[in-house]
Design a protein around this motif. Structure first.
Motif, PDB file in Angstrom:
ATOM      1  N   LEU A 124      20.537   6.031  28.268  1.00  0.00           N
ATOM      2  CA  LEU A 124      19.862   6.182  26.982  1.00  0.00           C
ATOM      3  C   LEU A 124      18.362   6.358  27.192  1.00  0.00           C
ATOM      4  CD1 LEU A 124      21.677   3.338  24.967  1.00  0.00           C
ATOM      5  CD2 LEU A 124      22.292   5.766  25.100  1.00  0.00           C
ATOM      6  N   HIS A 125      17.742   7.207  26.361  1.00  0.00           N
ATOM      7  CA  HIS A 125      16.311   7.484  26.495  1.00  0.00           C
ATOM      8  C   HIS A 125      15.580   7.189  25.193  1.00  0.00           C
ATOM      9  CE1 HIS A 125      17.268   9.359  30.276  1.00  0.00           C
ATOM     10  NE2 HIS A 125      18.059  10.258  29.691  1.00  0.00           N
ATOM     11  N   GLU A 126      14.291   6.913  25.317  1.00  0.00           N
ATOM     12  CA  GLU A 126      13.497   6.623  24.128  1.00  0.00           C
ATOM     13  C   GLU A 126      13.533   7.817  23.168  1.00  0.00           C
ATOM     14  OE1 GLU A 126       9.618   4.131  23.674  1.00  0.00           O
ATOM     15  OE2 GLU A 126       9.007   6.166  24.236  1.00  0.00           O
ATOM     16  N   PRO A 127      13.891   7.591  21.911  1.00  0.00           N
ATOM     17  CA  PRO A 127      13.978   8.703  20.962  1.00  0.00           C
ATOM     18  C   PRO A 127      12.585   9.197  20.567  1.00  0.00           C
ATOM     19  CG  PRO A 127      14.389   6.629  19.837  1.00  0.00           C
ATOM     20  CD  PRO A 127      14.281   6.297  21.301  1.00  0.00           C
ATOM     21  N   GLU A 128      12.470  10.505  20.380  1.00  0.00           N
ATOM     22  CA  GLU A 128      11.200  11.083  19.942  1.00  0.00           C
ATOM     23  C   GLU A 128      11.036  10.967  18.431  1.00  0.00           C
ATOM     24  OE1 GLU A 128      11.045  15.073  21.343  1.00  0.00           O
ATOM     25  OE2 GLU A 128      10.987  14.507  23.475  1.00  0.00           O
ATOM     26  N   ASP A 129      12.115  10.636  17.741  1.00  0.00           N
ATOM     27  CA  ASP A 129      12.088  10.574  16.283  1.00  0.00           C
ATOM     28  C   ASP A 129      12.708   9.255  15.825  1.00  0.00           C
ATOM     29  OD1 ASP A 129      11.735  11.317  13.665  1.00  0.00           O
ATOM     30  OD2 ASP A 129      13.170  12.988  13.693  1.00  0.00           O
ATOM     31  N   ILE A 130      12.535   8.945  14.550  1.00  0.00           N
ATOM     32  CA  ILE A 130      13.164   7.770  13.945  1.00  0.00           C
ATOM     33  C   ILE A 130      14.669   7.922  13.970  1.00  0.00           C
ATOM     34  CG2 ILE A 130      13.494   6.613  11.717  1.00  0.00           C
ATOM     35  CD1 ILE A 130      10.543   7.183  11.131  1.00  0.00           C
ATOM     36  N   LEU A 131      15.383   6.846  14.204  1.00  0.00           N
ATOM     37  CA  LEU A 131      16.846   6.846  14.173  1.00  0.00           C
ATOM     38  C   LEU A 131      17.289   6.562  12.741  1.00  0.00           C
ATOM     39  CD1 LEU A 131      17.494   4.806  17.450  1.00  0.00           C
ATOM     40  CD2 LEU A 131      17.534   7.296  17.158  1.00  0.00           C
ATOM     41  N   ASP A 132      17.767   7.588  12.060  1.00  0.00           N
ATOM     42  CA  ASP A 132      18.134   7.490  10.642  1.00  0.00           C
ATOM     43  C   ASP A 132      19.638   7.304  10.518  1.00  0.00           C
ATOM     44  OD1 ASP A 132      18.538   7.708   7.923  1.00  0.00           O
ATOM     45  OD2 ASP A 132      17.305   9.508   7.676  1.00  0.00           O
ATOM     46  N   VAL A 133      20.055   6.131  10.039  1.00  0.00           N
ATOM     47  CA  VAL A 133      21.485   5.822   9.927  1.00  0.00           C
ATOM     48  C   VAL A 133      22.074   6.272   8.596  1.00  0.00           C
ATOM     49  CG1 VAL A 133      21.184   3.844  11.451  1.00  0.00           C
ATOM     50  CG2 VAL A 133      21.167   3.494   8.953  1.00  0.00           C
ATOM     51  N   GLY A 134      21.255   6.878   7.729  1.00  0.00           N
ATOM     52  CA  GLY A 134      21.763   7.328   6.437  1.00  0.00           C
ATOM     53  C   GLY A 134      22.241   6.166   5.585  1.00  0.00           C
ATOM     54  N   ASN A 135      23.517   6.229   5.162  1.00  0.00           N
ATOM     55  CA  ASN A 135      24.109   5.209   4.303  1.00  0.00           C
ATOM     56  C   ASN A 135      24.983   4.233   5.076  1.00  0.00           C
ATOM     57  OD1 ASN A 135      26.667   4.741   2.035  1.00  0.00           O
ATOM     58  ND2 ASN A 135      24.568   4.354   1.393  1.00  0.00           N
ATOM     59  N   SER A 136      24.931   4.310   6.419  1.00  0.00           N
ATOM     60  CA  SER A 136      25.920   3.606   7.236  1.00  0.00           C
ATOM     61  C   SER A 136      25.436   2.247   7.754  1.00  0.00           C
ATOM     62  CB  SER A 136      26.339   4.484   8.421  1.00  0.00           C
ATOM     63  OG  SER A 136      27.241   3.779   9.246  1.00  0.00           O
ATOM     64  N   GLY A 137      25.967   1.185   7.173  1.00  0.00           N
ATOM     65  CA  GLY A 137      25.677  -0.155   7.663  1.00  0.00           C
ATOM     66  C   GLY A 137      26.242  -0.394   9.048  1.00  0.00           C
ATOM     67  N   THR A 138      27.421   0.186   9.328  1.00  0.00           N
ATOM     68  CA  THR A 138      28.016   0.029  10.661  1.00  0.00           C
ATOM     69  C   THR A 138      27.113   0.639  11.723  1.00  0.00           C
ATOM     70  OG1 THR A 138      30.256   0.057   9.758  1.00  0.00           O
ATOM     71  CG2 THR A 138      30.024   0.546  12.092  1.00  0.00           C
ATOM     72  N   THR A 139      26.628   1.861  11.473  1.00  0.00           N
ATOM     73  CA  THR A 139      25.728   2.494  12.436  1.00  0.00           C
ATOM     74  C   THR A 139      24.506   1.625  12.669  1.00  0.00           C
ATOM     75  OG1 THR A 139      26.434   4.667  11.612  1.00  0.00           O
ATOM     76  CG2 THR A 139      24.472   4.608  12.992  1.00  0.00           C
ATOM     77  N   CYS A 140      23.907   1.128  11.596  1.00  0.00           N
ATOM     78  CA  CYS A 140      22.672   0.361  11.712  1.00  0.00           C
ATOM     79  C   CYS A 140      22.871  -0.906  12.535  1.00  0.00           C
ATOM     80  CB  CYS A 140      22.157   0.012  10.316  1.00  0.00           C
ATOM     81  SG  CYS A 140      20.517  -0.741  10.309  1.00  0.00           S
ATOM     82  N   ARG A 141      23.848  -1.711  12.180  1.00  0.00           N
ATOM     83  CA  ARG A 141      23.996  -3.021  12.821  1.00  0.00           C
ATOM     84  C   ARG A 141      24.503  -2.904  14.252  1.00  0.00           C
ATOM     85  NH1 ARG A 141      26.131  -4.957   7.169  1.00  0.00           N
ATOM     86  NH2 ARG A 141      24.233  -5.868   6.298  1.00  0.00           N
ATOM     87  N   LEU A 142      25.457  -2.016  14.504  1.00  0.00           N
ATOM     88  CA  LEU A 142      25.954  -1.867  15.874  1.00  0.00           C
ATOM     89  C   LEU A 142      24.921  -1.205  16.766  1.00  0.00           C
ATOM     90  CD1 LEU A 142      28.596  -2.620  14.392  1.00  0.00           C
ATOM     91  CD2 LEU A 142      29.778  -1.059  15.958  1.00  0.00           C
ATOM     92  N   LEU A 143      24.155  -0.265  16.202  1.00  0.00           N
ATOM     93  CA  LEU A 143      23.101   0.393  16.974  1.00  0.00           C
ATOM     94  C   LEU A 143      22.060  -0.610  17.450  1.00  0.00           C
ATOM     95  CD1 LEU A 143      21.832   3.045  17.976  1.00  0.00           C
ATOM     96  CD2 LEU A 143      20.744   3.278  15.731  1.00  0.00           C
ATOM     97  N   LEU A 144      21.735  -1.600  16.621  1.00  0.00           N
ATOM     98  CA  LEU A 144      20.786  -2.628  17.044  1.00  0.00           C
ATOM     99  C   LEU A 144      21.312  -3.384  18.258  1.00  0.00           C
ATOM    100  CD1 LEU A 144      19.646  -4.018  13.560  1.00  0.00           C
ATOM    101  CD2 LEU A 144      18.374  -2.489  15.087  1.00  0.00           C
ATOM    102  N   GLY A 145      22.620  -3.625  18.299  1.00  0.00           N
ATOM    103  CA  GLY A 145      23.214  -4.274  19.465  1.00  0.00           C
ATOM    104  C   GLY A 145      23.106  -3.423  20.716  1.00  0.00           C
TER     105      GLY A 145
END
Length: 434
Positions: free
Chosen positions: A81-102
């Motif tokens: 995994l590499h540092e993103p050049e842009d903001i990570l936008d999860v849209g409407n997805s709570g699953t994406t947001c919380r699991l991505l933090l892990g």
């Protein structure tokens, strides 16, 4: 906005396949991204939520090729995994947001995670608190409880965490962080939540120990790429299961639906209410069991829904509430305060929107009381941007007298892009037969 009309007793008949399971689709992409090698996913749900997951991991440098329900993910482990050049936008997805933090909990770079207006109101401290305890550096609105959230990984240490909520998203985030920590990470829940993460970790070659309400894993286990077959989403199937039960002269068969025991509360409730359900062609040979489900128009009875059953059907409560309006006697839903922190406050939204159609329903602090059997009439209703509210109201229109105008109908694309097309298909099947 869509204008929907009552079926006037014509019924819904036919055989359909619902989209792939959303929870499994998210995890298949995420786990493929942090595994080593090429992971192939078939039956992927190409809804907006899962596409947000793909977008975020592409920004993290992962090669992902997606064509409709077929996805290939080329992973190089966490270190890929590499540092993103842009903001990570999860849209409407709570699953994406919380699991991505892990996933990001140990990365040696900075990321900023953001979502839509709904995500900005959903509590994240249930995840950020244990990740901070493990050593992750996190900041955000209200001390990291709301997005945008800024995260930079640390040298993670394993923890024994007792979660105050039974949540698969919390459990998954902690386990994903635990994969990157030294030692054994353990999490205990107050009650069982869905276990897709534990099943998928094993499919990717990770050893996971489950002892009743406690799950644990040793850190630094590498994940190995695999092939994931995603069954149909039972949360999506729930709308047509209820439709088949409450719309007169209906008979619907749904093929290859996931029947993971942590998700089948909707089947238990419908059977307890008296629904005519038949389950066939069960497949238990894969990590996620599946089956075909047939349902016919039924005479339903009111029941109480509470306790340990709630986590197994939390996403299905809006459509269960509609079923309850067509049941004899009263249905009481309790212990469901978690509904207040979904895409909308689903207790208030379900109650307010069904009342517009004539339902006798009232909100409580942790659920609702629905009095049946009630004749519904058309009107103007609103999904409030919540996909499950939108689909519930569309099914309600099938039995409501006259026309129903559904505002913000596009919200269904989050999880079920073909929903209205299949609703038309099932109604046309009846017309062609008659």
């Amino acid at each position: 906005m869509k204008t929907l009309r009552s079926l006037n007793g014509a019924g819904l008949t036919g055989t359909i396949r619902v989209p792939g399971d959303k929870s499994i689709s998210h995890r298949a992409v995420m786990f493929g991204a942090i595994a080593h090698g090429r992971t192939v996913v078939d039956g992927f749900l190409p809804g907006e939520d899962c596409l947000s997951t793909i977008d975020c991991f592409r920004k993290l440098g992962v090669t992902i090729n997606q064509e409709k329900e077929h996805v290939e993910v080329v992973g190089n482990g966490f270190e890929g995994l590499h540092e993103p050049e842009d903001i990570l936008d999860v849209g409407n997805s709570g699953t994406t947001c919380r699991l991505l933090l892990g996933v990001l909990a140990n990365t040696p770079f900075h990321s900023c995670v953001i979502g839509d207006d709904s995500i900005a109101k959903r509590p994240m401290s249930r995840v950020t608190n244990p990740l901070r305890e493990m050593g992750t550096k996190i900041d955000g609105r209200n001390d990291g409880n709301y997005t945008p959230i800024s995260i930079r990984g640390g040298n993670l240490k394993a923890i024994n965490y007792v979660s105050p909520v039974g949540s698969a998203q919390v459990k998954s985030a902690v386990l994903l962080a635990g994969l990157q920590a030294d030692g054994t990470t353990t999490l205990t829940e107050p009650h069982h939540s869905r276990d897709h993460t534990e099943r998928m970790l094993r499919a990717f070659g990770c050893e996971v120990e489950v002892n009743d309400l406690t799950v644990s894993l040793k850190g630094k286990q590498p994940l190995v790429s695999t092939h994931i077959e995603v069954p149909g989403d039972i949360s999506s199937a729930a709308f047509y299961l209820v439709a088949g039960a409450i719309v007169p002269n209906s008979e619907i068969t749904i093929k290859n639906v996931g029947i993971n025991p942590t998700r089948t509360g909707i089947l238990d409730v419908l059977e307890k209410m008296g629904a005519d359900i038949t389950i066939t062609n069960q497949n238990t040979q894969t990590s996620e069991p599946s089956a075909d489900i047939q349902i016919k128009t039924s005479s339903l009875n009111g029941i109480e829904i509470s306790g340990e059953l709630i986590p197994r059907l939390i996403d299905e409560i809006p459509i269960i509430a509609l079923a309850a309006t067509q049941a004899d006697s009263t249905t009481v839903i309790k212990d469901a305060a978690e509904l207040k922190v979904k895409e909308t406050n689903r207790i208030d939204t379900v109650v307010n929107e069904l009342k517009k159609l004539g339902a006798q329903i009232e909100a409580t602090d942790d659920g609702m009381i629905i009095h049946g059997k009630t004749e519904l009439s058309g009107g103007t209703v609103d999904s409030h941007g919540d996909h499950r509210i939108g689909m519930m109201l569309a099914i309600a229109s099938c039995i409501a007298n006259g026309e129903t105008v559904l505002e913000n109908s596009g919200s269904v694309n989050v999880s079920y892009p073909s929903f209205f097309e299949q609703l038309e298909q099932l109604s046309q099947s009846t017309i062609k037969k008659s």
